[in-house]
Write a protein that holds these residues in place. Structure first.
Motif, PDB file in Angstrom:
ATOM      1  N   UNK A 158      28.591  29.767   9.729  1.00 33.94           N
ATOM      2  CA  UNK A 158      27.627  30.273   9.552  1.00 33.94           C
ATOM      3  C   UNK A 158      27.653  31.772  10.231  1.00 33.94           C
ATOM      4  N   UNK A 159      28.720  32.093  10.479  1.00 39.43           N
ATOM      5  CA  UNK A 159      29.049  33.567  11.142  1.00 39.43           C
ATOM      6  C   UNK A 159      29.256  34.661  10.274  1.00 39.43           C
ATOM      7  N   UNK A 160      29.768  35.785  10.918  1.00 37.95           N
ATOM      8  CA  UNK A 160      30.313  36.888  10.006  1.00 37.95           C
ATOM      9  C   UNK A 160      31.411  36.590   8.853  1.00 37.95           C
ATOM     10  N   UNK A 161      31.991  35.345   8.952  1.00 42.51           N
ATOM     11  CA  UNK A 161      32.981  34.896   8.034  1.00 42.51           C
ATOM     12  C   UNK A 161      32.519  34.629   6.916  1.00 42.51           C
ATOM     13  N   UNK A 162      31.222  34.128   6.908  1.00 43.97           N
ATOM     14  CA  UNK A 162      30.568  33.194   5.782  1.00 43.97           C
ATOM     15  C   UNK A 162      30.565  34.286   4.389  1.00 43.97           C
ATOM     16  N   UNK A 163      30.165  35.524   4.694  1.00 48.46           N
ATOM     17  CA  UNK A 163      30.310  36.411   3.155  1.00 48.46           C
ATOM     18  C   UNK A 163      31.402  36.196   2.743  1.00 48.46           C
ATOM     19  N   UNK A 164      32.662  36.268   3.178  1.00 49.67           N
ATOM     20  CA  UNK A 164      34.106  36.304   2.760  1.00 49.67           C
ATOM     21  C   UNK A 164      34.216  34.850   1.835  1.00 49.67           C
ATOM     22  N   UNK A 165      33.723  33.707   2.472  1.00 52.60           N
ATOM     23  CA  UNK A 165      33.665  32.442   1.667  1.00 52.60           C
ATOM     24  C   UNK A 165      33.018  32.599   0.287  1.00 52.60           C
ATOM     25  N   UNK A 166      31.787  33.074   0.248  1.00 56.33           N
ATOM     26  CA  UNK A 166      31.013  33.018  -0.851  1.00 56.33           C
ATOM     27  C   UNK A 166      31.621  34.124  -2.110  1.00 56.33           C
ATOM     28  N   UNK A 167      32.093  35.046  -1.382  1.00 57.91           N
ATOM     29  CA  UNK A 167      32.860  36.295  -2.199  1.00 57.91           C
ATOM     30  C   UNK A 167      34.082  35.715  -2.922  1.00 57.91           C
ATOM     31  N   UNK A 168      34.889  34.823  -2.278  1.00 59.77           N
ATOM     32  CA  UNK A 168      36.057  34.332  -2.883  1.00 59.77           C
ATOM     33  C   UNK A 168      35.601  33.171  -3.766  1.00 59.77           C
ATOM     34  N   UNK A 169      34.875  32.352  -3.185  1.00 61.22           N
ATOM     35  CA  UNK A 169      34.506  31.046  -4.128  1.00 61.22           C
ATOM     36  C   UNK A 169      33.816  31.160  -5.213  1.00 61.22           C
ATOM     37  N   UNK A 194      20.749  37.653  10.131  1.00 59.61           N
ATOM     38  CA  UNK A 194      21.420  36.626  10.082  1.00 59.61           C
ATOM     39  C   UNK A 194      22.620  36.588   9.079  1.00 59.61           C
ATOM     40  N   UNK A 195      23.913  36.569   9.706  1.00 59.03           N
ATOM     41  CA  UNK A 195      25.116  36.699   8.663  1.00 59.03           C
ATOM     42  C   UNK A 195      25.104  35.737   7.605  1.00 59.03           C
ATOM     43  N   UNK A 196      24.741  34.423   7.839  1.00 57.17           N
ATOM     44  CA  UNK A 196      24.860  33.434   7.024  1.00 57.17           C
ATOM     45  C   UNK A 196      23.628  33.579   5.833  1.00 57.17           C
ATOM     46  N   UNK A 197      22.596  34.083   6.333  1.00 60.05           N
ATOM     47  CA  UNK A 197      21.463  34.610   5.087  1.00 60.05           C
ATOM     48  C   UNK A 197      22.034  35.624   4.137  1.00 60.05           C
ATOM     49  N   UNK A 198      22.535  36.587   4.728  1.00 62.80           N
ATOM     50  CA  UNK A 198      23.306  37.755   4.038  1.00 62.80           C
ATOM     51  C   UNK A 198      24.409  37.143   3.078  1.00 62.80           C
ATOM     52  N   UNK A 199      24.988  36.229   3.611  1.00 59.69           N
ATOM     53  CA  UNK A 199      26.105  35.570   2.813  1.00 59.69           C
ATOM     54  C   UNK A 199      25.399  34.852   1.520  1.00 59.69           C
ATOM     55  N   UNK A 200      24.473  34.268   1.564  1.00 59.51           N
ATOM     56  CA  UNK A 200      23.805  33.629   0.504  1.00 59.51           C
ATOM     57  C   UNK A 200      23.193  34.621  -0.221  1.00 59.51           C
ATOM     58  N   UNK A 201      22.617  35.606   0.283  1.00 59.23           N
ATOM     59  CA  UNK A 201      22.174  36.486  -0.750  1.00 59.23           C
ATOM     60  C   UNK A 201      23.246  37.182  -1.503  1.00 59.23           C
ATOM     61  N   UNK A 202      24.614  37.259  -1.034  1.00 57.50           N
ATOM     62  CA  UNK A 202      25.545  37.917  -1.732  1.00 57.50           C
ATOM     63  C   UNK A 202      25.862  36.814  -2.651  1.00 57.50           C
TER      64      UNK A 202
END
Length: 242
Positions: free
Chosen positions: A63-74, A104-112
């Motif tokens: 749920x940290x700063x690595x989570x945006x990369x997960x959603x970007x790639x997946x 929140x990094x994770x919320x940013x990732x879900x928004x992405x």
């Protein structure tokens, strides 16, 4: 209809598969355990081949700063496979308020993830849910010790996982929203009060201390994690605890 449920063996995914199959559809669960990897792309073309709808319920391992990369790639891999396979509807599960908590990094990732889906080539639906009742123990563990649990008074509107699964299955079986459906539990609680209710039910004698700086939700201001205008699920927290 045929559904490819990616992340279909998890808490929500397994129930979505069950619901869709019970309704007479053909829903097939896919995950790393079945040979599908959304990051490498392994097995994706085969998983979505012949599917009318893809339901993506995979989640970042952190749920940290690595989570945006997960959603970007997946999402890039899944959308490419789904488009290639002629999928007509793509569904994801997101979070109420995900675009309102930039801290929140994770919320940013879900928004992405939402943005990638909306900009993609496939008709889509986004189901945003409030916090799961099943996650309350985890939320308390972040700031707990032997005697106390420290929680902020952030308002939340918890929803049972089974109600989330019902809503995702319903949306997936319908026409694409090309937008968002918000779902929430029927009651709003301050998080610290919900902690007290939970500990009391479990016979746990630890004390809940109201601490506005404690835990992940400390940075959330106002009622971002609630939505009085959402589609309200039936399960109340006391009934879920029982």
């Amino acid at each position: 209809m045929r559904f490819a449920v990616i992340g279909g063996t998890g808490l929500i995914g397994s129930q979505v598969v069950k619901n869709l199959n019970a309704a007479g559809h053909e829903a097939i669960p896919h995950s790393q355990s079945t040979g599908v990897d959304v990051i490498s792309g392994q097995g994706l073309d085969e998983a979505v081949a012949g599917a009318d709808v893809v339901v993506n319920l995979t989640n970042s391992p952190t749920f940290d700063e690595a989570s945006p990369a997960f959603f970007q790639t997946s999402m890039a891999n899944l959308l490419a496979a789904a488009h290639k396979g002629g999928v007509g509807h793509f569904v994801i599960l997101s979070i109420v308020g995900t675009d309102q908590v930039p801290e929140l990094d994770y919320y940013q990732a879900k928004a992405l993830q939402e943005q990638i889906l909306a900009a993609g080539p496939i008709p889509y639906s986004i189901v945003r849910a409030t916090q799961f009742m099943e996650f309350m123990d985890a939320a308390m563990s972040w700031t707990a010790d032997a005697d106390t649990v420290r929680l902020p008074a952030t308002p939340i509107q918890p929803i049972a996982a089974k109600d989330v699964a019902n809503a995702v299955a319903e949306v997936a079986a319908g026409a694409p929203l090309n937008g968002i459906r918000n779902i929430a539990g029927p009651e709003i609680f301050p998080l610290d009060e919900l902690g007290r209710i939970t500990l009391s039910h479990k016979g746990d004698n630890r004390t809940v201390v109201t601490d506005p700086a404690a835990g992940m939700f400390a940075v959330v201001k106002g009622d971002v994690l609630t939505d009085k205008h959402a589609h309200l699920a039936p399960t109340r927290y006391a009934d879920w605890l029982s």
